[in-house]
Design an enzyme around this catalytic site. Sequence first.
Site, PDB file in Angstrom:
ATOM      1  N   GLU A   1      12.468  27.368 131.910  1.00 35.25           N
ATOM      2  CA  GLU A   1      13.044  28.099 133.038  1.00 35.25           C
ATOM      3  C   GLU A   1      12.396  29.472 133.186  1.00 35.25           C
ATOM      4  O   GLU A   1      11.908  30.060 132.214  1.00 35.25           O
ATOM      5  CB  GLU A   1      14.564  28.293 132.893  1.00 35.25           C
ATOM      6  CG  GLU A   1      15.407  27.109 133.290  1.00 35.25           C
ATOM      7  CD  GLU A   1      15.763  26.234 132.111  1.00 35.25           C
ATOM      8  OE1 GLU A   1      16.209  25.093 132.341  1.00 35.25           O
ATOM      9  OE2 GLU A   1      15.575  26.684 130.966  1.00 35.25           O
ATOM     10  N   CYS A   2      12.446  29.949 134.411  1.00 42.26           N
ATOM     11  CA  CYS A   2      12.000  31.293 134.757  1.00 42.26           C
ATOM     12  C   CYS A   2      13.049  31.870 135.703  1.00 42.26           C
ATOM     13  O   CYS A   2      13.551  31.157 136.580  1.00 42.26           O
ATOM     14  CB  CYS A   2      10.633  31.245 135.421  1.00 42.26           C
ATOM     15  SG  CYS A   2       9.900  32.858 135.780  1.00 42.26           S
TER      16      CYS A   2
END
Length: 282
Positions: free
Chosen positions: A46-47
């Site tokens: 994830e970012c």
Amino acid sequence: MKREFRQIDVFGQDPYTGNPVAVVLDADGVDTEDLRRFSVWSNLSECTFVLPPTDPAADYRVRIFNLAIELPFAGHPTLGTARAWLDAGGVPATPGVVVQECGVGLVPIRIDGETLAFVAPPRLRTGPVDAELVATVAAILGIRPEEIAAAEWLDNGPGWIGILLDDADAALALTPDVSGHPGPWDIGVIAPIAGAEADAPAFELRGFFTDGTGPLIEDPVTGSLNAAAAQWLLASGRATAPYTARQGTALGRKGVIRITESDGDIWVGGRTHVALSGTADL
């Protein structure tokens, strides 16, 4: 335009033993496709991108992307984003508690030194998983359906299918394969650790996911899965709070998740460590 950036290691018992998340501070004005492109390029599970809140009760708003889609909520990105925001000079309106705005609404995050904890959000889907789907998941995991002690929907944004096994050794022995079973899949495996002492982890977890276009990926440490699993385990009497869980063992990580309960809320916590600090050009 260069924007502040942090990469945070979340849930690791020691630095660099948890799950990393990339956090871009001050992402206001960046369009969705650029956010998605940067997230895919980061090659992390994830970012996140921090934006001004739209709810006056929140300290900031966050958008969370994985390698394929935008998520309404995710656990380790929630803690990682809060740590990045604090490290960049953020000061919560309420001392000791950061309030994050995301797709599922407002999520309080409690501060205790390096340890942060979020309130487990309500599940979007609950209840037992039907027998046909359980059989398919068993085939993916490489076990017989009768080896599954129970199966429950643990959907709090990521649509986890929770699979309970009888012991941690069985969970660690899994070698899942989605060949012939097109996804997407979000499969969470939970198993008690036999003979665990009072202060030691009581459960082993593994989280597997795919967007349906590639192989099954194992997530090192998963806050959303642990949050929903805690709701299930506590409600069904299979666990009592406080307890700790571990995740990432099969990957050589040392993820430790602390589950506590206060005033009817379930808190999911772990250590956070600023691994990288700099700027990102978006």
